[in-house]
Design an enzyme around this catalytic site. Structure first.
Site, PDB file in Angstrom:
ATOM      1  N   TRP A 246      22.993  25.293  54.685  1.00 13.75           N
ATOM      2  CA  TRP A 246      24.076  26.111  55.229  1.00 13.75           C
ATOM      3  C   TRP A 246      23.759  27.601  55.121  1.00 13.75           C
ATOM      4  O   TRP A 246      23.329  28.077  54.061  1.00 13.75           O
ATOM      5  CB  TRP A 246      25.373  25.798  54.469  1.00 13.75           C
TER       6      TRP A 246
ATOM      7  N   HIS B 128      19.888  23.766  43.056  1.00 15.24           N
ATOM      8  CA  HIS B 128      20.155  23.225  44.388  1.00 15.24           C
ATOM      9  C   HIS B 128      19.019  23.499  45.364  1.00 15.24           C
ATOM     10  O   HIS B 128      18.960  22.868  46.418  1.00 15.24           O
ATOM     11  CB  HIS B 128      21.467  23.808  44.929  1.00 15.24           C
TER      12      HIS B 128
ATOM     13  N   SER C 267      19.993  20.059  51.656  1.00 16.95           N
ATOM     14  CA  SER C 267      21.423  20.328  51.623  1.00 16.95           C
ATOM     15  C   SER C 267      22.070  19.904  52.950  1.00 16.95           C
ATOM     16  O   SER C 267      21.931  18.753  53.359  1.00 16.95           O
ATOM     17  CB  SER C 267      21.657  21.809  51.292  1.00 16.95           C
ATOM     18  N   LEU C 268      22.751  20.809  53.647  1.00 18.68           N
ATOM     19  CA  LEU C 268      23.354  20.465  54.942  1.00 18.68           C
ATOM     20  C   LEU C 268      22.335  19.849  55.886  1.00 18.68           C
ATOM     21  O   LEU C 268      22.643  18.900  56.624  1.00 18.68           O
ATOM     22  CB  LEU C 268      23.973  21.715  55.569  1.00 18.68           C
TER      23      LEU C 268
ATOM     24  N   ASP D 107      21.430  20.870  39.454  1.00 19.40           N
ATOM     25  CA  ASP D 107      22.128  21.164  40.707  1.00 19.40           C
ATOM     26  C   ASP D 107      23.641  21.037  40.506  1.00 19.40           C
ATOM     27  O   ASP D 107      24.131  19.992  40.091  1.00 19.40           O
ATOM     28  CB  ASP D 107      21.648  20.190  41.788  1.00 19.40           C
TER      29      ASP D 107
ATOM     30  N   PHE E 151      28.182  31.735  47.834  1.00 23.77           N
ATOM     31  CA  PHE E 151      27.548  30.445  48.088  1.00 23.77           C
ATOM     32  C   PHE E 151      26.095  30.458  47.624  1.00 23.77           C
ATOM     33  O   PHE E 151      25.612  29.477  47.045  1.00 23.77           O
ATOM     34  CB  PHE E 151      27.630  30.093  49.573  1.00 23.77           C
ATOM     35  N   LEU E 152      25.397  31.564  47.864  1.00 20.42           N
ATOM     36  CA  LEU E 152      24.013  31.658  47.395  1.00 20.42           C
ATOM     37  C   LEU E 152      23.948  31.578  45.876  1.00 20.42           C
ATOM     38  O   LEU E 152      23.042  30.949  45.316  1.00 20.42           O
ATOM     39  CB  LEU E 152      23.376  32.964  47.878  1.00 20.42           C
ATOM     40  N   ALA E 153      24.904  32.205  45.212  1.00 16.03           N
ATOM     41  CA  ALA E 153      24.935  32.146  43.749  1.00 16.03           C
ATOM     42  C   ALA E 153      25.139  30.708  43.276  1.00 16.03           C
ATOM     43  O   ALA E 153      24.528  30.271  42.287  1.00 16.03           O
ATOM     44  CB  ALA E 153      26.041  33.049  43.212  1.00 16.03           C
ATOM     45  N   LEU E 154      25.970  29.957  44.001  1.00 18.52           N
ATOM     46  CA  LEU E 154      26.190  28.556  43.648  1.00 18.52           C
ATOM     47  C   LEU E 154      24.925  27.732  43.880  1.00 18.52           C
ATOM     48  O   LEU E 154      24.638  26.789  43.131  1.00 18.52           O
ATOM     49  CB  LEU E 154      27.353  28.000  44.471  1.00 18.52           C
ATOM     50  N   ASP E 155      24.167  28.089  44.921  1.00 12.54           N
ATOM     51  CA  ASP E 155      22.900  27.403  45.195  1.00 12.54           C
ATOM     52  C   ASP E 155      21.950  27.460  44.002  1.00 12.54           C
ATOM     53  O   ASP E 155      21.183  26.522  43.759  1.00 12.54           O
ATOM     54  CB  ASP E 155      22.194  28.045  46.397  1.00 12.54           C
TER      55      ASP E 155
END
Length: 253
Positions: free
Chosen positions: A18, A231, A78-79, A203, A139-143
């Site tokens: 994503w 992730h 991922s996506l 992850d 979102f990148l930080a969560l990755d």
């Protein structure tokens, strides 16, 4: 749809996650291009395909990619894993399937416990319309959260994010909808192609247990967990991931 073709050898189609684009796979390209012909896809609304108005729906996108690529092993991160899995389940030209930090269902359910809450993707969708850049940053930080190489991976993802222009907001919303609503588990027992499931031990988006559960539902499947991986394990553990991919592709008939 923009597709970079790099290297020589057996074909490998790579599908990004994503908000990103094919450039995110640079560490794998460096290691795999001497051995394979890599087809690096920018999904509609992303990277150099930003102005591609193809709906970000599995059948449309998969058909367009298949028409532009030779028989190949398809790799999805991922996506991108949803597109790769759909292709493996429906197209004879897919020789094998490699899933990195991806499962057939990304949200938790009573019969699918090792996943994230649906509200996570709903929240990102709501925030995206209010704070586009801030939402992408979160979102990148969560990755990278939890990864043994989180700092360097986050820096790499930040640099990659806008290297080919910002992703289209509509495509981002469509991608979040896919992550929230898609459930391809029924396709797994019928998978005729061999599959490899590569998980990151740390992850926070796609738990390793969920990937091993998906592999257990698939015939001809093998699963691997990258110790210390988040992730995006192909960033901080590129050697280990590329070696696993080479062994897998070599085993595909």
């Amino acid at each position: 749809m923009h597709i970079d073709v790099i290297g020589h050898g057996p074909a490998l189609v790579l599908l990004h996650g994503w908000a990103l684009h094919g450039g995110v796979f640079a560490p794998l390209v460096e290691r795999l291009a001497p051995h394979y012909q890599l087809h690096l896809v920018d999904l509609p609304g992303h990277g150099f395909s930003r102005d591609d108005s193809t709906p970000l729906a599995l059948p449309y996108v998969v058909a367009e990619i298949a028409a532009a690529t030779p028989p190949a092993v398809w790799l999805g991160w991922s996506l991108g894993g949803l597109f790769a899995l759909h292709a493996a389940a429906t197209l004879p030209q897919v020789r094998g399937l490699a899933m990195i930090a991806a499962t057939p269902r990304f949200v938790r359910g009573s019969d699918w416990p090792d996943a994230v809450q649906r509200e996570l993707f709903v929240q990102f969708g709501t925030e995206l319309s209010r704070d586009y850049r801030g939402t992408l940053e979160r979102f990148l930080a969560l990755d990278t959260l939890g990864s043994a190489h989180a700092r360097s991976e986050l820096r790499s993802l930040r640099e990659t994010l806008t290297a080919r222009g910002e992703p289209a907001p509509e495509a981002l919303q469509q991608g979040l909808s896919l992550l929230e609503r898609t459930d391809l588990r029924r396709a797994l027992p019928q998978l005729a192609r061999p599959s490899l499931w590569i998980a990151g031990q740390r992850d926070r988006l796609v738990p390793a247990a969920g990937m091993h559960a998906a592999a257990a539902l698939s015939p001809h499947a093998q699963a691997l967990t990258i110790a210390g991986g988040g992730h995006a394990p192909f960033l901080g553990h590129a050697d280990q991931v590329s070696e696993a991919l080479q062994r897998f592709v070599a085993s595909v008939p």
